[in-house]
Design a protein around this motif. Structure first.
Motif, PDB file in Angstrom:
ATOM      1  N   VAL A  93      -2.440 -20.157  10.666  1.00 20.62           N
ATOM      2  CA  VAL A  93      -1.132 -20.678  10.282  1.00 20.62           C
ATOM      3  C   VAL A  93      -0.847 -20.319   8.826  1.00 20.62           C
ATOM      4  CG1 VAL A  93       0.282 -22.758  10.007  1.00 20.62           C
ATOM      5  CG2 VAL A  93      -1.286 -22.561  11.942  1.00 20.62           C
ATOM      6  N   HIS A  94       0.391 -19.900   8.552  1.00 16.60           N
ATOM      7  CA  HIS A  94       0.787 -19.506   7.206  1.00 16.60           C
ATOM      8  C   HIS A  94       1.901 -20.397   6.667  1.00 16.60           C
ATOM      9  CE1 HIS A  94      -0.620 -15.574   8.986  1.00 16.60           C
ATOM     10  NE2 HIS A  94      -1.312 -15.600   7.862  1.00 16.60           N
ATOM     11  N   LEU A  95       1.949 -20.500   5.338  1.00 20.48           N
ATOM     12  CA  LEU A  95       3.061 -21.132   4.633  1.00 20.48           C
ATOM     13  C   LEU A  95       3.503 -20.174   3.543  1.00 20.48           C
ATOM     14  CD1 LEU A  95       4.864 -23.584   3.830  1.00 20.48           C
ATOM     15  CD2 LEU A  95       2.964 -24.339   2.381  1.00 20.48           C
ATOM     16  N   VAL A  96       4.786 -19.849   3.537  1.00 20.04           N
ATOM     17  CA  VAL A  96       5.320 -18.938   2.530  1.00 20.04           C
ATOM     18  C   VAL A  96       6.533 -19.564   1.858  1.00 20.04           C
ATOM     19  CG1 VAL A  96       4.610 -16.980   3.957  1.00 20.04           C
ATOM     20  CG2 VAL A  96       7.002 -17.701   3.969  1.00 20.04           C
ATOM     21  N   VAL A  97       6.860 -19.089   0.646  1.00 21.17           N
ATOM     22  CA  VAL A  97       8.064 -19.530  -0.054  1.00 21.17           C
ATOM     23  C   VAL A  97       8.895 -18.317  -0.437  1.00 21.17           C
ATOM     24  CG1 VAL A  97       7.072 -21.653  -0.971  1.00 21.17           C
ATOM     25  CG2 VAL A  97       6.891 -19.549  -2.296  1.00 21.17           C
ATOM     26  N   LYS A  98      10.180 -18.534  -0.538  1.00 24.00           N
ATOM     27  CA  LYS A  98      11.096 -17.477  -0.966  1.00 24.00           C
ATOM     28  C   LYS A  98      10.950 -17.258  -2.469  1.00 24.00           C
ATOM     29  CE  LYS A  98      16.034 -16.442  -1.396  1.00 24.00           C
ATOM     30  NZ  LYS A  98      15.997 -16.378  -2.872  1.00 24.00           N
ATOM     31  N   VAL A  99      10.816 -16.002  -2.870  1.00 22.58           N
ATOM     32  CA  VAL A  99      10.785 -15.632  -4.279  1.00 22.58           C
ATOM     33  C   VAL A  99      11.703 -14.425  -4.446  1.00 22.58           C
ATOM     34  CG1 VAL A  99       9.395 -14.845  -6.222  1.00 22.58           C
ATOM     35  CG2 VAL A  99       8.434 -16.475  -4.594  1.00 22.58           C
ATOM     36  N   GLU A 100      12.876 -14.662  -5.051  1.00 21.09           N
ATOM     37  CA  GLU A 100      13.881 -13.612  -5.228  1.00 21.09           C
ATOM     38  C   GLU A 100      14.236 -13.013  -3.861  1.00 21.09           C
ATOM     39  OE1 GLU A 100      11.874 -11.166  -8.119  1.00 21.09           O
ATOM     40  OE2 GLU A 100      12.627 -12.375  -9.785  1.00 21.09           O
ATOM     41  N   ASN A 101      14.063 -11.700  -3.680  1.00 21.96           N
ATOM     42  CA  ASN A 101      14.417 -11.067  -2.406  1.00 21.96           C
ATOM     43  C   ASN A 101      13.250 -10.994  -1.434  1.00 21.96           C
ATOM     44  OD1 ASN A 101      16.910 -10.681  -3.511  1.00 21.96           O
ATOM     45  ND2 ASN A 101      16.783  -8.471  -3.657  1.00 21.96           N
ATOM     46  N   ASP A 102      12.119 -11.551  -1.814  1.00 18.72           N
ATOM     47  CA  ASP A 102      10.906 -11.456  -1.001  1.00 18.72           C
ATOM     48  C   ASP A 102      10.383 -12.855  -0.669  1.00 18.72           C
ATOM     49  OD1 ASP A 102      11.020  -8.665  -1.420  1.00 18.72           O
ATOM     50  OD2 ASP A 102       9.948  -8.883  -3.311  1.00 18.72           O
ATOM     51  N   TYR A 103       9.193 -12.891  -0.077  1.00 20.31           N
ATOM     52  CA  TYR A 103       8.500 -14.162   0.105  1.00 20.31           C
ATOM     53  C   TYR A 103       7.050 -13.987  -0.334  1.00 20.31           C
ATOM     54  CZ  TYR A 103       6.441 -12.236   4.418  1.00 20.31           C
ATOM     55  OH  TYR A 103       5.757 -11.465   5.318  1.00 20.31           O
ATOM     56  N   VAL A 104       6.415 -15.119  -0.652  1.00 22.25           N
ATOM     57  CA  VAL A 104       5.025 -15.117  -1.119  1.00 22.25           C
ATOM     58  C   VAL A 104       4.221 -16.121  -0.304  1.00 22.25           C
ATOM     59  CG1 VAL A 104       3.487 -15.635  -3.059  1.00 22.25           C
ATOM     60  CG2 VAL A 104       5.633 -14.410  -3.462  1.00 22.25           C
ATOM     61  N   TYR A 105       3.047 -15.710   0.121  1.00 24.37           N
ATOM     62  CA  TYR A 105       2.145 -16.620   0.828  1.00 24.37           C
ATOM     63  C   TYR A 105       1.554 -17.621  -0.167  1.00 24.37           C
ATOM     64  CZ  TYR A 105       2.223 -13.268   4.708  1.00 24.37           C
ATOM     65  OH  TYR A 105       2.619 -12.448   5.739  1.00 24.37           O
ATOM     66  N   ARG A 115      -8.629 -10.111  10.782  1.00 24.57           N
ATOM     67  CA  ARG A 115      -8.149  -9.620   9.490  1.00 24.57           C
ATOM     68  C   ARG A 115      -6.650  -9.343   9.591  1.00 24.57           C
ATOM     69  NH1 ARG A 115     -10.549  -7.588   5.018  1.00 24.57           N
ATOM     70  NH2 ARG A 115      -9.362  -6.116   3.741  1.00 24.57           N
ATOM     71  N   MET A 116      -5.870  -9.935   8.650  1.00 20.25           N
ATOM     72  CA  MET A 116      -4.424  -9.797   8.691  1.00 20.25           C
ATOM     73  C   MET A 116      -3.889  -9.285   7.360  1.00 20.25           C
ATOM     74  SD  MET A 116      -3.046 -13.217  10.620  1.00 20.25           S
ATOM     75  CE  MET A 116      -3.812 -13.840  12.117  1.00 20.25           C
ATOM     76  N   TYR A 117      -2.632  -8.897   7.415  1.00 27.74           N
ATOM     77  CA  TYR A 117      -1.898  -8.438   6.233  1.00 27.74           C
ATOM     78  C   TYR A 117      -1.786  -9.555   5.202  1.00 27.74           C
ATOM     79  CZ  TYR A 117       2.243  -6.963   3.550  1.00 27.74           C
ATOM     80  OH  TYR A 117       3.120  -6.644   2.552  1.00 27.74           O
ATOM     81  N   SER A 118      -1.712 -10.780   5.674  1.00 25.62           N
ATOM     82  CA  SER A 118      -1.430 -11.927   4.809  1.00 25.62           C
ATOM     83  C   SER A 118      -2.623 -12.337   3.958  1.00 25.62           C
ATOM     84  CB  SER A 118      -1.009 -13.123   5.665  1.00 25.62           C
ATOM     85  OG  SER A 118      -2.061 -13.445   6.566  1.00 25.62           O
ATOM     86  N   GLN A 119      -2.319 -12.796   2.736  1.00 30.06           N
ATOM     87  CA  GLN A 119      -3.293 -13.448   1.880  1.00 30.06           C
ATOM     88  C   GLN A 119      -2.538 -14.228   0.820  1.00 30.06           C
ATOM     89  OE1 GLN A 119      -5.389  -9.885   0.587  1.00 30.06           O
ATOM     90  NE2 GLN A 119      -4.449 -10.016  -1.433  1.00 30.06           N
ATOM     91  N   ILE A 120      -3.115 -15.343   0.380  1.00 31.11           N
ATOM     92  CA  ILE A 120      -2.438 -16.219  -0.569  1.00 31.11           C
ATOM     93  C   ILE A 120      -2.121 -15.453  -1.852  1.00 31.11           C
ATOM     94  CG2 ILE A 120      -2.659 -18.307  -1.980  1.00 31.11           C
ATOM     95  CD1 ILE A 120      -4.308 -19.523   0.258  1.00 31.11           C
ATOM     96  N   GLY A 121      -0.890 -15.582  -2.290  1.00 26.99           N
ATOM     97  CA  GLY A 121      -0.437 -14.900  -3.493  1.00 26.99           C
ATOM     98  C   GLY A 121       0.209 -13.557  -3.233  1.00 26.99           C
ATOM     99  N   LYS A 122       0.091 -13.070  -2.006  1.00 31.12           N
ATOM    100  CA  LYS A 122       0.654 -11.759  -1.687  1.00 31.12           C
ATOM    101  C   LYS A 122       2.154 -11.868  -1.461  1.00 31.12           C
ATOM    102  CE  LYS A 122      -0.376  -7.567   0.860  1.00 31.12           C
ATOM    103  NZ  LYS A 122      -1.377  -6.887   1.700  1.00 31.12           N
ATOM    104  N   ARG A 123       2.871 -10.883  -1.948  1.00 31.50           N
ATOM    105  CA  ARG A 123       4.331 -10.824  -1.830  1.00 31.50           C
ATOM    106  C   ARG A 123       4.690  -9.826  -0.738  1.00 31.50           C
ATOM    107  NH1 ARG A 123       8.049 -11.474  -7.050  1.00 31.50           N
ATOM    108  NH2 ARG A 123      10.122 -11.085  -6.179  1.00 31.50           N
ATOM    109  N   ALA A 124       5.712 -10.141   0.062  1.00 31.30           N
ATOM    110  CA  ALA A 124       6.076  -9.258   1.171  1.00 31.30           C
ATOM    111  C   ALA A 124       7.587  -9.261   1.384  1.00 31.30           C
ATOM    112  CB  ALA A 124       5.354  -9.693   2.441  1.00 31.30           C
ATOM    113  N   LEU A 125       8.058  -8.281   2.159  1.00 34.55           N
ATOM    114  CA  LEU A 125       9.477  -8.098   2.412  1.00 34.55           C
ATOM    115  C   LEU A 125       9.967  -9.033   3.518  1.00 34.55           C
ATOM    116  CD1 LEU A 125       9.493  -4.191   2.347  1.00 34.55           C
ATOM    117  CD2 LEU A 125      10.192  -5.726   0.497  1.00 34.55           C
TER     118      LEU A 125
END
Length: 256
Positions: free
Chosen positions: A103-115, A126-136
């Motif tokens: 399960v993930h929790l992300v927040v909106k940061v500008e035009n992206d989101y961050v885990y 193994r997934m793309y996600s990790q805490i602190g990572k920014r994504a589109l």
């Protein structure tokens, strides 16, 4: 941090904010320059820049400076995100315990989101996600869940400011198609990442809304396509929506 890595102008600007923070009254350029041992013209230039960004405010009558409202807004954002992670944690753990997936929790940061949080399931891959990572936004369940529930003007601003990069054959890379897809997400109240950012990975996500009903974050249940079949995704829709609503209520959201 090494001294050579410090940008002098940024360091001085922060020092000005710290001086104003410690003062019980607004301060003039001369007084600030004396306290920091800076040339008056340098101090004025830094204050002008800070004022332009609303980080300081110049009183019209006295010409003196005090901290600006933008700092309050930034502080509220930090506090909100810290509270969100704390409030959401028990709900994330409950989803993992019940469904045995990550399960993930992300927040909106500008035009992206961050885990900002992630609870692994017992058979986590193994997934793309990790805490602190920014994504589109456009290529994930959590990103699309946020984007779909933003005010129209903010959604359009983000849409015009991003490039719809393709990561897999399933990534939506057409603006018209994405707009229609976001409308469907808004109507249904959840989104799906169908191998759009990483092949072999599928997730279901839902937005977390603030007191204005605007998406500030999202949660998702993710796993390999071998376990996250389309049938199982449908079984997870109601739990993810119910959980996102409960978390939204802790952030002040009041459904009508």
């Amino acid at each position: 941090m090494k001294k050579t890595n410090i940008i002098q102008s940024v360091d001085r600007a922060i020092s000005i904010l710290e001086v104003l923070e410690k003062s019980s009254e607004p301060l003039g350029v001369t007084e600030i320059s004396h306290r920091l041992d800076l040339h008056k013209s340098t101090t004025f230039g830094l204050l002008s820049t800070l004022e332009r960004k609303n980080l300081v405010y110049q009183e019209p009558e006295s010409g003196k400076y005090k901290l600006g409202l933008r700092l309050l807004e930034l502080g509220e954002q930090v506090q909100q995100r810290m509270n969100l992670r704390h409030q959401a944690r028990p709900f994330l753990k409950k989803l993992v315990e019940e469904f045995k997936e990550t399960v993930h929790l992300v927040v909106k940061v500008e035009n992206d989101y961050v885990y900002i949080d992630k609870v692994d399931g017992p058979q986590a891959i193994r997934m793309y996600s990790q805490i602190g990572k920014r994504a589109l936004m456009h290529c994930s369940g959590v990103g699309k869940a946020i984007l779909a529930f933003l005010p129209t003007n903010e959604q359009e601003k983000i849409m015009t400011g991003i490039e719809l990069e393709s990561f897999t054959p399933n990534t939506i890379s057409n603006f018209d198609k994405l707009s229609k897809h976001l409308e469907e997400i808004r109507q249904k109240g959840y989104s799906i990442d169908d191998e759009e950012i990483e092949m072999g990975l599928r997730c279901v996500a839902a937005p977390i809304l603030n007191h204005r009903g605007e998406a500030i974050a999202a949660i998702s249940i993710a796993g390999p396509t071998t376990r996250m079949t389309y049938e199982r995704i449908q079984d997870l829709v109601q739990p993810i929506k119910e959980t996102s609503l409960l978390i939204s209520k802790t952030m002040g959201y009041m459904p009508y």
